[in-house]
Design a protein around this motif. Structure first.
Motif, short mmCIF file in Angstrom:
data_model
loop_
_atom_site.label_atom_id
_atom_site.label_comp_id
_atom_site.label_asym_id
_atom_site.label_seq_id
_atom_site.Cartn_x
_atom_site.Cartn_y
_atom_site.Cartn_z
N UNK A 1 0.83 -1.21 0.00
CA UNK A 1 0.00 0.00 0.00
C UNK A 1 0.87 1.26 0.00
N UNK A 2 2.00 1.21 0.71
CA UNK A 2 2.91 2.36 0.71
C UNK A 2 3.52 2.57 -0.68
N UNK A 3 3.89 1.47 -1.33
CA UNK A 3 4.41 1.57 -2.68
C UNK A 3 3.34 2.08 -3.64
N UNK A 4 2.12 1.59 -3.45
CA UNK A 4 1.00 2.02 -4.30
C UNK A 4 0.72 3.51 -4.13
N UNK A 5 0.88 4.01 -2.91
CA UNK A 5 0.67 5.43 -2.64
C UNK A 5 1.63 6.27 -3.48
N UNK A 6 2.88 5.83 -3.52
CA UNK A 6 3.89 6.57 -4.30
C UNK A 6 3.57 6.51 -5.79
N UNK A 7 3.09 5.36 -6.26
CA UNK A 7 2.74 5.21 -7.68
C UNK A 7 1.60 6.15 -8.05
N UNK A 8 0.54 6.14 -7.23
CA UNK A 8 -0.62 6.99 -7.52
C UNK A 8 -0.25 8.46 -7.51
N UNK A 9 0.52 8.86 -6.53
CA UNK A 9 0.91 10.26 -6.43
C UNK A 9 1.79 10.66 -7.62
N UNK A 10 2.61 9.72 -8.09
CA UNK A 10 3.47 10.01 -9.22
C UNK A 10 2.72 10.14 -10.54
N UNK A 11 1.49 9.64 -10.56
CA UNK A 11 0.66 9.75 -11.77
C UNK A 11 -0.22 11.00 -11.76
N UNK A 12 -0.09 11.82 -10.73
CA UNK A 12 -0.88 13.06 -10.63
C UNK A 12 -0.11 14.23 -11.26
N UNK A 13 -0.79 14.95 -12.13
CA UNK A 13 -0.19 16.14 -12.72
C UNK A 13 -0.05 17.23 -11.66
N UNK A 14 0.68 18.28 -11.98
CA UNK A 14 0.89 19.36 -11.03
C UNK A 14 -0.43 20.02 -10.65
N UNK A 15 -1.31 20.20 -11.64
CA UNK A 15 -2.61 20.83 -11.35
C UNK A 15 -3.46 19.96 -10.43
N UNK A 16 -3.36 18.62 -10.61
CA UNK A 16 -4.10 17.72 -9.72
C UNK A 16 -3.51 17.75 -8.32
N UNK A 17 -2.19 17.80 -8.23
CA UNK A 17 -1.55 17.89 -6.91
C UNK A 17 -2.02 19.13 -6.17
N UNK A 18 -2.05 20.24 -6.88
CA UNK A 18 -2.48 21.49 -6.26
C UNK A 18 -3.93 21.42 -5.79
N UNK A 19 -4.75 20.74 -6.57
CA UNK A 19 -6.17 20.66 -6.21
C UNK A 19 -6.40 19.80 -4.97
N UNK A 20 -5.74 18.64 -4.91
CA UNK A 20 -5.97 17.76 -3.76
C UNK A 20 -5.28 18.30 -2.51
N UNK A 21 -4.17 19.00 -2.68
CA UNK A 21 -3.49 19.56 -1.52
C UNK A 21 -4.18 20.80 -0.98
#
Length: 379
Positions: free
Chosen positions: A106-126
């Protein structure tokens, strides 16, 4: 031409994910609402292929599930029986091993999912400060995916939920299968649209009148008289029938319009062939053979086609189009007995073809007779 820009056919996505194998599958705010389903499915399959013991992630990361099966520790034995104690120890070890594997993956999967998020998506969820802080601290992949899903389905994090639902319903009812859209793609997009609506609190075909109608068929007069089990089953039936009808009516009309008409005509004769769920509706679409097909093009060798034309001249008339004076309604010339005419133009009726063929055969017979007579005289 001058002034016209050439289209870039091999257009590279604006953002590529950090995991090379699935870099084209990303979470971005510019994607459609079915983007979440597609990308999450790819992520789940990647994790299953890559990490030993990650098989359960395929089910847990389904867009309409996003939950792991609860792992329950085995209860301690109530007696001092050595056999029971040993069995308990084995069960406890298995439980701990499964929990450890799940936590690590699950920790590895967390890193994978976060790595597939664009910058705009990161800004939105954060921007959802409190939820993001808890998710990031615990490396909670399930909570992260739920936050991404909310951002994609509802747009802005502070968007009015009813507004998002109305937009999702409009998108669902406006969706149709294009002529060049494959059935598999059409079915997948249809299911994704349904998931979006239901995630936002919408429903399909479960209004009170339809529910009561189904209950009446079961001999129940009022909704209040139905048990909770009967009511749940009836709601599922009403939903499935409604979505099945939506699927076949959203299928491309040029390809499957006759299918809907056929089902309706059969129903008027007292036979109900309407699909009762989306799986049977999809199978009906996939296996349907349209009665209206374009004329097939003969791709055989010309010599073979010529022999077939010769045979059809003597037997049944050939339909519509020909290849010369031999048989086909075109106007061509033939040299010698049984010679092949040059390619003609035009169309002729079946009766014209047959009369013309018979006329040629008679000419051949007369020529043969004249030849025989000349030969006899010469002798």
């Amino acid at each position: 031409r001058r002034g016209k820009k050439k289209k870039n056919i091999n257009k590279v996505p604006h953002y590529a994910g950090k995991t090379e194998e699935i870099k084209s599958h990303v979470y971005t705010t510019k994607g459609g609402k079915d983007l979440f389903v597609k990308t999450t499915t790819e992520v789940a399959e990647y994790i299953t292929r890559t990490y030993k013991g990650g098989g359960e992630f395929v089910q847990a990361l389904k867009s309409d599930v996003l939950e792991f099966e609860e792992l329950i520790p085995p209860p301690a034995p109530t007696t001092a029986n050595m056999a029971e104690v040993e069995i308990w120890k084995l069960d406890l070890k298995e439980y701990r091993d499964r929990l450890k594997v799940r936590t690590e993956i699950a920790k590895q999967a967390y890193a994978v999912v976060l790595g597939q998020c664009s910058q705009s998506m990161r800004e939105k969820i954060e921007s959802n400060t409190k939820r993001w802080a808890d998710i990031d601290q615990n490396l909670d992949v399930i909570a992260l995916l739920k936050l991404i899903r909310t951002a994609l389905y509802q747009g802005e994090s502070g968007k009015y939920k009813t507004h998002s639902l109305v937009e999702a319903l409009e998108s669902f009812y406006a969706f149709k299968q294009g002529y060049h859209m494959s059935n598999a793609n059409f079915f997948e997009r249809f299911k994704n649209s349904v998931k979006v609506v239901e995630h936002l609190g919408g429903s399909f075909g479960q209004d009170e009148r339809r529910i009561l109608s189904h209950l009446n068929d079961m001999g129940i007069d009022e909704i209040s008289e139905a048990t909770s089990t009967q009511l749940t089953r009836t709601k599922d039936t009403a939903r499935n029938e409604f979505l099945a009808m939506c699927l076949i009516t959203k299928a491309n009309n040029m390809k499957y319009g006759a299918l809907v008409a056929d089902i309706q005509n059969v129903y008027t004769r007292g036979h109900d062939q309407y699909p009762k769920d989306i799986v049977s509706a999809y199978e009906m679409i996939v296996h349907y053979v349209s009665p209206h097909k374009p004329d097939s093009i003969d791709t055989h060798d010309e010599g073979v086609a010529f022999v077939q034309e010769e045979v059809s001249c003597v037997g049944e008339p050939t339909p519509n189009r020909g290849r010369g004076a031999g048989c086909g309604g075109g106007h061509g010339s033939a040299q010698g007995s049984g010679g092949r005419g040059t390619r003609g133009r035009g169309r002729g009726s079946n009766s014209d073809n047959r009369d013309h063929s018979v006329h040629l055969l008679r000419q051949d017979e007369e020529t043969n007779q004249d030849n025989n007579t000349s030969t006899t005289s010469a002798d």
